[in-house]
Scaffold this motif. Structure first.
Motif, PDB file in Angstrom:
ATOM      1  N   GLY A  72       0.814  -1.211   0.000  1.00  0.00           N
ATOM      2  CA  GLY A  72       0.000   0.000   0.000  1.00  0.00           C
ATOM      3  C   GLY A  72       0.842   1.253   0.000  1.00  0.00           C
ATOM      4  O   GLY A  72       0.388   2.306  -0.451  1.00  0.00           O
ATOM      5  N   ARG A  73       2.089   1.148   0.505  1.00  0.00           N
ATOM      6  CA  ARG A  73       3.004   2.294   0.472  1.00  0.00           C
ATOM      7  C   ARG A  73       3.952   2.206  -0.716  1.00  0.00           C
ATOM      8  O   ARG A  73       4.281   3.225  -1.327  1.00  0.00           O
ATOM      9  CB  ARG A  73       3.801   2.369   1.782  1.00  0.00           C
ATOM     10  CG  ARG A  73       2.951   2.622   3.012  1.00  0.00           C
ATOM     11  CD  ARG A  73       3.756   3.252   4.147  1.00  0.00           C
ATOM     12  NE  ARG A  73       4.917   2.456   4.531  1.00  0.00           N
ATOM     13  CZ  ARG A  73       4.908   1.540   5.501  1.00  0.00           C
ATOM     14  NH1 ARG A  73       3.779   1.300   6.170  1.00  0.00           N
ATOM     15  NH2 ARG A  73       6.001   0.866   5.813  1.00  0.00           N
ATOM     16  N   ASN A  74       4.403   1.004  -1.023  1.00  0.00           N
ATOM     17  CA  ASN A  74       5.244   0.800  -2.206  1.00  0.00           C
ATOM     18  C   ASN A  74       4.342   0.781  -3.431  1.00  0.00           C
ATOM     19  O   ASN A  74       3.595  -0.165  -3.669  1.00  0.00           O
ATOM     20  CB  ASN A  74       6.008  -0.523  -2.082  1.00  0.00           C
ATOM     21  CG  ASN A  74       7.002  -0.728  -3.217  1.00  0.00           C
ATOM     22  OD1 ASN A  74       6.842  -0.173  -4.306  1.00  0.00           O
ATOM     23  ND2 ASN A  74       8.022  -1.539  -2.961  1.00  0.00           N
ATOM     24  N   GLN A  75       4.394   1.853  -4.207  1.00  0.00           N
ATOM     25  CA  GLN A  75       3.483   2.003  -5.345  1.00  0.00           C
ATOM     26  C   GLN A  75       4.110   1.612  -6.686  1.00  0.00           C
ATOM     27  O   GLN A  75       3.617   2.007  -7.737  1.00  0.00           O
ATOM     28  CB  GLN A  75       2.975   3.444  -5.402  1.00  0.00           C
ATOM     29  CG  GLN A  75       1.987   3.797  -4.296  1.00  0.00           C
ATOM     30  CD  GLN A  75       0.686   3.023  -4.430  1.00  0.00           C
ATOM     31  OE1 GLN A  75      -0.055   3.167  -5.413  1.00  0.00           O
ATOM     32  NE2 GLN A  75       0.402   2.178  -3.437  1.00  0.00           N
ATOM     33  N   SER A  76       5.193   0.861  -6.631  1.00  0.00           N
ATOM     34  CA  SER A  76       5.815   0.407  -7.877  1.00  0.00           C
ATOM     35  C   SER A  76       4.797  -0.377  -8.710  1.00  0.00           C
ATOM     36  O   SER A  76       4.131  -1.275  -8.197  1.00  0.00           O
ATOM     37  CB  SER A  76       7.026  -0.479  -7.572  1.00  0.00           C
ATOM     38  OG  SER A  76       7.993   0.233  -6.831  1.00  0.00           O
ATOM     39  N   GLN A  77       4.701  -0.031  -9.993  1.00  0.00           N
ATOM     40  CA  GLN A  77       3.705  -0.652 -10.872  1.00  0.00           C
ATOM     41  C   GLN A  77       4.221  -1.998 -11.384  1.00  0.00           C
ATOM     42  O   GLN A  77       4.622  -2.136 -12.542  1.00  0.00           O
ATOM     43  CB  GLN A  77       3.381   0.283 -12.032  1.00  0.00           C
ATOM     44  CG  GLN A  77       2.802   1.624 -11.594  1.00  0.00           C
ATOM     45  CD  GLN A  77       1.399   1.476 -11.009  1.00  0.00           C
ATOM     46  OE1 GLN A  77       0.449   1.143 -11.713  1.00  0.00           O
ATOM     47  NE2 GLN A  77       1.262   1.752  -9.718  1.00  0.00           N
ATOM     48  N   VAL A  78       4.201  -2.977 -10.505  1.00  0.00           N
ATOM     49  CA  VAL A  78       4.667  -4.311 -10.875  1.00  0.00           C
ATOM     50  C   VAL A  78       3.576  -5.323 -10.554  1.00  0.00           C
ATOM     51  O   VAL A  78       2.690  -5.077  -9.724  1.00  0.00           O
ATOM     52  CB  VAL A  78       5.967  -4.686 -10.127  1.00  0.00           C
ATOM     53  CG1 VAL A  78       7.075  -3.705 -10.444  1.00  0.00           C
ATOM     54  CG2 VAL A  78       5.733  -4.771  -8.625  1.00  0.00           C
ATOM     55  N   ILE A  79       3.645  -6.449 -11.226  1.00  0.00           N
ATOM     56  CA  ILE A  79       2.699  -7.527 -10.970  1.00  0.00           C
ATOM     57  C   ILE A  79       3.478  -8.798 -10.643  1.00  0.00           C
ATOM     58  O   ILE A  79       4.618  -8.975 -11.079  1.00  0.00           O
ATOM     59  CB  ILE A  79       1.763  -7.795 -12.176  1.00  0.00           C
ATOM     60  CG1 ILE A  79       2.572  -8.193 -13.417  1.00  0.00           C
ATOM     61  CG2 ILE A  79       0.898  -6.564 -12.454  1.00  0.00           C
ATOM     62  CD1 ILE A  79       1.717  -8.602 -14.607  1.00  0.00           C
ATOM     63  N   ILE A  80       2.876  -9.645  -9.844  1.00  0.00           N
ATOM     64  CA  ILE A  80       3.409 -10.983  -9.600  1.00  0.00           C
ATOM     65  C   ILE A  80       2.342 -11.966 -10.062  1.00  0.00           C
ATOM     66  O   ILE A  80       1.197 -11.907  -9.617  1.00  0.00           O
ATOM     67  CB  ILE A  80       3.779 -11.196  -8.127  1.00  0.00           C
ATOM     68  CG1 ILE A  80       4.934 -10.260  -7.748  1.00  0.00           C
ATOM     69  CG2 ILE A  80       4.156 -12.654  -7.869  1.00  0.00           C
ATOM     70  CD1 ILE A  80       5.414 -10.406  -6.324  1.00  0.00           C
ATOM     71  N   GLN A  81       2.746 -12.827 -10.975  1.00  0.00           N
ATOM     72  CA  GLN A  81       1.773 -13.662 -11.690  1.00  0.00           C
ATOM     73  C   GLN A  81       2.060 -15.132 -11.454  1.00  0.00           C
ATOM     74  O   GLN A  81       3.212 -15.553 -11.329  1.00  0.00           O
ATOM     75  CB  GLN A  81       1.881 -13.339 -13.191  1.00  0.00           C
ATOM     76  CG  GLN A  81       0.736 -13.823 -14.047  1.00  0.00           C
ATOM     77  CD  GLN A  81       0.848 -13.211 -15.436  1.00  0.00           C
ATOM     78  OE1 GLN A  81       1.682 -13.638 -16.232  1.00  0.00           O
ATOM     79  NE2 GLN A  81       0.028 -12.210 -15.725  1.00  0.00           N
TER      80      GLN A  81
END
Length: 552
Positions: free
Chosen positions: A277-286
């Protein structure tokens, strides 16, 4: 002989007189020239009123990373459209394409071999000060490497003219960035579920594996809950890779396989979920595809190409040929080496160079999908020689169409834009298809002669679609000018009828192929979708969102 010569001479004299008559009547300063000029300015003004240039697509961009070096000229579109109205041959006969990227760009070499390079001396392979080159008035297709053209040049004035196609769609990052694509996929599937679509429909529409969007607190925390369980730890130890971490970078960069070491790194970035919620890096884990189809023990991907030919109305084409890619190392879930799991050409090429295999083409596959079908038949995985036509192509068309539907509302709706994409698919061992990533403005790497041959067909086919739409629009607009606008201007009735003319003009701007400007039968692109629900039969009516209008 003498009679034939005299007939030819007479014909030449007549053509010369006609040419000089038109030149005199349409030369700058003549009455007819002024009428054409007024008509073009009126149409440009109407289009300008329809496009909201305050949208994020058009926000000024400095130091974008790659800025196209073309002169800022607010009169360019007026002059270009007027020039084409007065010189029909530059659209009807010619195919003038502006490509800025030079050096080893295979796309540009193919353009130079098959059509006209609008600026053959224009070579830009790095960031450069804007304003060095003037876009030729004859240019019909602007196909730049830079996607920021509309952030540095004003749409409708300096770029994106009435009688042009700009080959990037403002908003295409909604498809190409993995974080955006995943968000839109979630929303799209959620909408289908809210409408109580069947499980079969949901399966057909699903093009990615279950995904955690790590900038969302709840999904981030859910991911850590899973990897903190003993069940997950046992699976990682006994089965191997369970998840893959993806950023918005391409060329195989920004991908981490969740082995023990990378898990520690991710835990540190998110402070074992405390930073969710604080780390807003636009990454996904799939969720990782653990049962890919293998060839000689190697994982394979294939790149299928599709084109958004227009967004007004939406016109979508899939391409019947694909580029098959093989991972450099044999597949093993317990082997955490990237080259065994990421089949990107750039990754494979780097592996070849580092391992001294520069001359070994075994790592590149130049099959067509027909050859893949033959192999599957030999392996007993399929029986029908129509599998490609009846199963795989329809899967490809469904996936790219649903991908487009999920992002359509975020794209600029305008007939002057189009975009070409390369979608990396993975075929699982049950022959189901999944999207790994979607690439805008895909690279054409000539690593083998087979690939050069494929691209030599692909690029002209792709540009033919755009050119035929420009020619079709030219026919409609020119007839409209000659039959309605010019007579109204000459009789001084133009101002009184502007609202009616504007409405008709905007309808004529909507893309469609006129009968005389259809794409050639040899073109390998296949229509997947054209606006208002015309699908080509790949998607069932009951599997669509209710908001989509269907027409028979």
């Amino acid at each position: 002989m003498l009679q034939s010569f005299l007939l030819s001479l007479a014909s030449g004299i007549v053509l010369f007189i006609v040419y000089m008559y038109h030149r005199a009547n349409l030369s700058e300063g003549s009455a007819n020239y002024r009428y054409y000029n007024e008509a073009v300015k009126g149409m440009s003004r109407w289009l300008e009123q329809t496009v909201d240039l305050s949208q994020t697509h058009f926000q000024p961009c400095k130091n974008c990373g790659y800025e196209i070096a073309l002169v800022h000229d607010n009169s360019y579109c007026i002059r270009s459209d007027l020039f084409k109205m007065l010189h029909p041959e530059v659209i009807i006969q010619d195919q003038m394409v502006l490509r800025d990227y030079g050096g080893q760009d295979l796309a540009r070499k193919i353009i130079q071999q098959n059509m006209y390079d609008a600026l053959p001396s224009f070579v830009q392979t790095r960031q450069i000060e804007i304003g060095y080159h003037q876009t030729p008035l004859e240019t019909s297709i602007v196909y730049p490497y830079a996607k920021n053209y509309f952030r540095t040049h004003t749409f409708g004035k300096q770029a994106g003219c009435i009688l042009q196609k700009y080959f990037h769609v403002p908003g295409q990052e909604e498809i190409a960035l993995k974080s955006n694509q995943s968000t839109h996929f979630h929303n799209y599937i959620d909408n289908l579920k809210l409408e109580n679509k069947s499980s079969e429909c949901i399966k057909d529409a699903s093009y990615e594996k279950p995904t955690f969007r790590m900038w969302l607190k709840e999904e981030c925390e859910n991911f850590f809950e899973i990897i903190n369980t003993q069940q997950y730890k046992d699976k990682l130890e006994n089965e191997g890779i369970q998840y893959i971490y993806k950023t918005n970078r391409h060329l195989g960069n920004g991908i981490l396989l969740l082995d023990y070491q990378n898990e520690k790194i991710i835990r540190s970035w998110y402070k074992d979920s405390i930073a969710c919620g604080r780390n807003q890096s636009q990454v996904i884990i799939q969720e990782y595809l653990k049962n890919p189809y293998l060839f000689k023990g190697h994982k394979m991907e294939f790149r299928s190409y599709f084109q958004i030919a227009s967004t007004n109305p939406p016109i979508l084409y899939g391409y019947k040929k694909a580029l098959i890619k093989q991972c450099a190392l044999k597949f093993d879930l317990l082997d955490f080496t990237k080259e065994a799991h990421v089949c990107n050409t750039a990754v494979t090429k780097t592996h070849k160079q580092q391992s001294g295999q520069e001359q070994d083409d075994d790592l590149y596959i130049d099959w067509n999908l027909e050859e893949l079908q033959d192999i599957l038949i030999q392996q007993g995985k399929i029986k029908s020689k129509n599998w490609l036509k009846e199963e795989l192509y329809p899967q490809i068309m469904r996936k790219i169409t649903h991908l487009f539907f999920s992002v359509e509302k975020y794209l600029l709706k305008d007939s002057r834009v189009g975009e070409f994409f390369g979608v990396d698919f993975i075929l699982d061992d049950d022959l189901n298809l999944w999207i790994f990533e979607c690439n805008r403005n895909p690279n054409f790497l000539a690593v083998t002669e087979g690939r050069k041959e494929k691209f030599g067909k692909l690029i002209p086919d792709m540009l033919e679609i755009q050119m035929q739409l420009v020619r079709s629009r030219y026919k409609r607009i020119r007839d409209f000018m000659n039959n309605k606008l010019l007579p109204a201007i000459k009789s001084r009735q133009f101002q009184q009828q502007q609202d009616k003319f504007k409405e008709e003009f905007l309808q004529l701007m909507k893309d469609r192929f006129e009968p005389e400007y259809q794409i050639s039968k040899s073109n390998l692109a296949e229509l997947a979708y054209i606006g208002e629900g015309q699908f080509n039969g790949y998607i069932k009516k009951q599997c669509l969102e209710s908001s989509r209008v269907l027409k028979k």
